[in-house]
Design an enzyme around this catalytic site. Structure first.
Site, mmCIF file in Angstrom:
data_model
loop_
_atom_site.group_PDB
_atom_site.id
_atom_site.type_symbol
_atom_site.label_atom_id
_atom_site.label_comp_id
_atom_site.label_asym_id
_atom_site.label_seq_id
_atom_site.Cartn_x
_atom_site.Cartn_y
_atom_site.Cartn_z
ATOM 1 N N MET A 297 -7.931 5.117 -3.520
ATOM 2 C CA MET A 297 -7.606 6.401 -2.899
ATOM 3 C C MET A 297 -8.300 7.545 -3.629
ATOM 4 O O MET A 297 -8.806 8.488 -3.011
ATOM 5 C CB MET A 297 -6.096 6.620 -2.889
ATOM 6 N N GLU B 167 -8.475 4.191 10.823
ATOM 7 C CA GLU B 167 -9.012 4.224 9.461
ATOM 8 C C GLU B 167 -9.324 2.802 9.020
ATOM 9 O O GLU B 167 -8.696 1.848 9.447
ATOM 10 C CB GLU B 167 -8.017 4.899 8.507
ATOM 11 N N THR C 205 0.851 -1.184 0.000
ATOM 12 C CA THR C 205 0.000 0.000 0.000
ATOM 13 C C THR C 205 0.890 1.238 0.000
ATOM 14 O O THR C 205 2.120 1.128 -0.009
ATOM 15 C CB THR C 205 -0.914 0.028 1.242
ATOM 16 N N CYS C 206 0.267 2.412 0.067
ATOM 17 C CA CYS C 206 1.075 3.629 0.064
ATOM 18 C C CYS C 206 1.878 3.779 1.350
ATOM 19 O O CYS C 206 2.859 4.521 1.387
ATOM 20 C CB CYS C 206 0.186 4.852 -0.139
ATOM 21 N N ASN C 207 1.480 3.084 2.407
ATOM 22 C CA ASN C 207 2.160 3.229 3.693
ATOM 23 C C ASN C 207 3.019 2.031 4.085
ATOM 24 O O ASN C 207 3.760 2.107 5.059
ATOM 25 C CB ASN C 207 1.137 3.465 4.813
#
Length: 442
Positions: free
Chosen positions: A201, A120, A55-57
């Site tokens: 997203m 989240e 993922t982006c994180n």
């Protein structure tokens, strides 16, 4: 490191890895993911099952392995090789968890305790998608299915027993909230935003913008996908989304104040030559990893990346501290319960319990028959032997079948169903083996 078979988690996340390194590590296509996982499965014989979450994180690899140390070394070395990263550097930053530590970490990830924005819910869908991809492509089976299914249960308990997800905010909503604050500070009234990308997203960002009253100019390389999303959003929010051609991107970014970019492109889509000097200030939010926007050299453009939003998030953490503590307690409890549950899945204790039930019922009825005078006391031992032989014969075929079931990939729901029928403790029914259909995090 304990080298007995078990669970292994290798983590590169926002906690230990800078965004530049996460960009290099990211897997942005099904083909690259499949190739990486296939190499591990074919070249490392200790690896039994594997899931890749990108993922982006975070980029994380969850493995069921016969030899954690060997598998860890192989996976990190392979990552360094295919991503062209210095091996000692990668070994230094990697967080590695084994067995109980791995399970606890994965439960924290699923429960959103390890996210930039604690509480989240986006990570739940991302974990399901990663699991489904790996299951459908035969990279994982029974052992990781057990783990992911239990992780979903843990996440649901965290959500239901705490207020950690109350008014939960994703990275997308934090970005929109920050944009709103900036607009108010600068007295900007024209609420128009460019959104590039129609992935998860991009969809979340668009919904938050529409909820705040923004008009959206939506762009995507595949225009039809943008049209489809725009139709869905306009039917819900009114005619607030306008699809523009991707070729107009270089023009639009110099005409409007607000930009959110969240594509899956492996390289920046907005470059220095595209950016023109304007007499108004612009606010750009790059929500992609790898990043979509090459840092502009113009002073009146404020650029926010994924990691920058963590500063905004930290302002909200104090009020959530109590709920976070409770959530970690739940994760700890579920971690212990998971291993206790694994121990109950062995068929030998199940067979032994069923035989004990048969023996207790037989002896109870024999005792009742003697007390009621239906059977002379002196026949007790002989009748007990007959009853013992009878339930042995009766249970012979079921015992063989239960042992056969234990070797199958879908053994868990069968064994759990048998336990439920006989009212044996520690039952956790798995209604569907493919737990990506679990909807508790939706």
């Amino acid at each position: 490191m304990d080298n007995e078979s078990g669970y292994l988690a290798i983590s590169f996340s926002h906690k230990n890895t800078q965004i530049q390194m996460r960009e290099k590590l990211a897997f942005n296509s099904a083909e690259s993911t499949k190739s990486f996982l296939q190499t591990i499965k074919t070249q490392n014989t200790h690896t039994q099952e594997i899931i890749l979450l990108s993922t982006c994180n975070r980029v994380e690899i969850y493995i069921y392995t016969l030899h954690p140390q060997n598998t860890k070394d192989f996976v990190i070395s392979l990552l360094a090789q295919i991503k062209n990263i210095d091996l000692p550097t990668l070994e230094t930053i990697a967080d590695v968890y084994v067995n109980q530590g791995a399970v606890h970490h994965i439960f924290c990830v699923a429960s959103s305790l390890d996210s930039i924005v604690v509480g989240e819910t986006q990570i739940g869908g991302q974990l399901k998608s990663a699991y489904k991809f790996c299951f459908d492509n035969n990279f994982c089976g029974k052992n990781l299915t057990r783990l992911v299914h239990f992780a979903f249960r843990c996440a649901a308990e965290v959500r239901n027993s705490t207020q950690i997800s109350q008014n939960a905010i994703s990275v997308a909503s934090v970005a929109v909230k920050e944009a709103n604050t900036l607009f108010e500070q600068h007295g900007i009234e024209c609420k128009i935003a460019i959104v590039v990308g129609v992935g998860e997203m991009g969809i979340l960002t668009s919904k938050h913008l529409l909820h705040c009253g923004y008009k959206i100019l939506l762009l995507n390389r595949n225009k039809q996908k943008a049209v489809t999303l725009a139709n869905e959003l306009n039917s819900e929010y009114g005619e607030m989304v306008e699809v523009r051609n991707f070729s107009e991107l270089s023009t639009l970014i110099n005409q409007h104040i607000l930009l959110f970019s969240a594509t899956s492109a492996p390289y920046p889509i907005i470059h220095q030559p595209m950016v023109e000097l304007t007499d108004f200030k612009r606010f750009w939010f790059d929500l992609a990893v790898p990043r979509d926007i090459q840092k502009p050299n113009i002073d009146n453009i404020v650029l926010f990346g994924v990691d920058d939003l963590q500063e905004v998030v930290c302002q909200n953490l104090a009020s959530r501290r109590k709920n976070t503590t409770k959530a970690y307690e739940i994760v700890g409890t579920y971690t212990l319960e998971f291993f206790r549950w694994l121990q109950t899945l062995g068929v030998e204790p199940l067979i032994k319990k069923i035989r004990e039930f048969a023996k207790e019922a037989s002896l109870k009825e024999l005792d009742r028959a003697i007390k009621k005078g239906f059977l002379p006391q002196e026949y007790e031992d002989s009748v007990a032997k007959i009853l013992h032989n009878a339930f042995n014969v009766f249970l012979h075929k079921p015992t063989i079948n239960i042992k056969k079931f234990a070797d199958k990939e879908d053994a868990d729901p069968i064994i759990e169903a048998i336990k439920a029928v006989f009212d044996i403790d520690d039952v956790m029914l798995i209604n569907r083996y493919k737990c990506e259909y679990d909807t508790t995090l939706n």
